[in-house]
Design an enzyme around this catalytic site. Sequence first.
Site, mmCIF file in Angstrom:
data_model
loop_
_atom_site.group_PDB
_atom_site.id
_atom_site.type_symbol
_atom_site.label_atom_id
_atom_site.label_comp_id
_atom_site.label_asym_id
_atom_site.label_seq_id
_atom_site.Cartn_x
_atom_site.Cartn_y
_atom_site.Cartn_z
ATOM 1 N N LYS A 53 0.839 -1.203 0.000
ATOM 2 C CA LYS A 53 0.000 0.000 0.000
ATOM 3 C C LYS A 53 0.877 1.257 0.000
ATOM 4 C CE LYS A 53 -3.841 -2.377 2.321
ATOM 5 N NZ LYS A 53 -4.616 -2.592 3.567
ATOM 6 N N GLN A 97 -4.999 -1.612 10.066
ATOM 7 C CA GLN A 97 -4.870 -2.934 9.442
ATOM 8 C C GLN A 97 -5.393 -4.027 10.379
ATOM 9 O OE1 GLN A 97 -3.828 -3.089 6.238
ATOM 10 N NE2 GLN A 97 -4.042 -5.303 6.105
ATOM 11 N N ASP A 120 -11.444 2.362 4.240
ATOM 12 C CA ASP A 120 -11.706 0.919 4.146
ATOM 13 C C ASP A 120 -13.202 0.646 3.968
ATOM 14 O OD1 ASP A 120 -9.516 -0.842 4.229
ATOM 15 O OD2 ASP A 120 -9.206 -0.516 6.374
HETATM 16 N N1 GUN Z 1 -6.847 -7.024 6.557
HETATM 17 C C1 GUN Z 1 -7.091 -7.768 5.451
HETATM 18 N N2 GUN Z 1 -7.641 -6.999 4.485
HETATM 19 C C2 GUN Z 1 -7.743 -5.752 4.987
HETATM 20 C C3 GUN Z 1 -8.216 -4.512 4.455
HETATM 21 O O1 GUN Z 1 -8.690 -4.402 3.315
HETATM 22 N N3 GUN Z 1 -8.132 -3.445 5.287
HETATM 23 C C4 GUN Z 1 -7.664 -3.543 6.556
HETATM 24 N N4 GUN Z 1 -7.649 -2.439 7.305
HETATM 25 N N5 GUN Z 1 -7.217 -4.669 7.074
HETATM 26 C C5 GUN Z 1 -7.259 -5.769 6.285
#
Ligand code: GUN
Length: 295
Positions: A53, A97, A120
């Site tokens: 990311k 996350q 998200d």
């Molecule tokens: N853990 C697995 N996929 C995601 C996601 O798309 N966003 C976040 N914040 N955590 C994750």
Amino acid sequence: MAAKIISGQEIAGQVYAELRERLRRLQERGIVPGLAMVRVGQDPASVSYMKQKEKSCQEVGIRSETIVFPEDTPETRLLEEIQRLNTDPKFHGIIVQLPLPRHIDARKVIEAIDPKKDVDCFHPANVGKLFIGEPYLLPCTPHGVWQTLLRSGYSPEGKHVVICGRSNINGKPLFAILIQKKAGANATVTVCHTGTPNLAYFTRQADILIAAMGAPRAITADMVREGAVVIDVGVNRVPDPTKKSGFRLVGDTDFEALVEKVEAITPVPGGVGPMTVAMLLWNTVTACEAQVSLR
Ligand code: GUN
């Protein structure tokens, strides 16, 4: 004939080109979108996702900051940090996350994020908006799946889509997106889950099959019909002694078998993964545009 392999990497490249244009217009007003990413602990998959990311933000021109807390950080400390980020005008998007350590209530943490900055789309206010057909942002992986279908010429419009998996991150919001009364959506959607008896009975009826149950290679060739389009959302680490890391990534489908039977399929890695990241950046730019137009 072997299936068309849909490259998420390539489609993400198109999305980045569009984002650069939107970023250029913001830049003319002196605005740079900012994304704050928070992690607690060192879960290896989370470390790897966040690096991707960060790298993509850099490539496209979004300001990003990764904030890492030790595994034993108290929940109150994390909530304080979110309050700080909510009021920091440098950041238009905030993600925490997942998964979080067990002593932290993930629901409480998600609900602490300002819904305007919830890129998200995990906050109940944003999930609610999506389900009543008035979305603010769309959650990243489901949006990535939808864009992958649209941009590879497999619109779900009028099709029977079968989703395997009912998670809050993937299955449920995918259902909400694909049943929207909207051009490019308008699908008939069946959602299968661990309580579904005879899963294959349903998956064989899919024009578009979306595997999002988190079970390595669980969808086998006998479970799909010829001509189906298959989107594999799974990311599973399986032991592989031939690899330096000791593991390799596989999806929720038996890719090698399905590729001989279906019309089109996404690979793992290189399918939905890059599109999840692309849609996170998309949401950050969209959230920024929404926040600056309010000022
Ligand atoms: N853990 C697995 N996929 C995601 C996601 O798309 N966003 C976040 N914040 N955590 C994750």
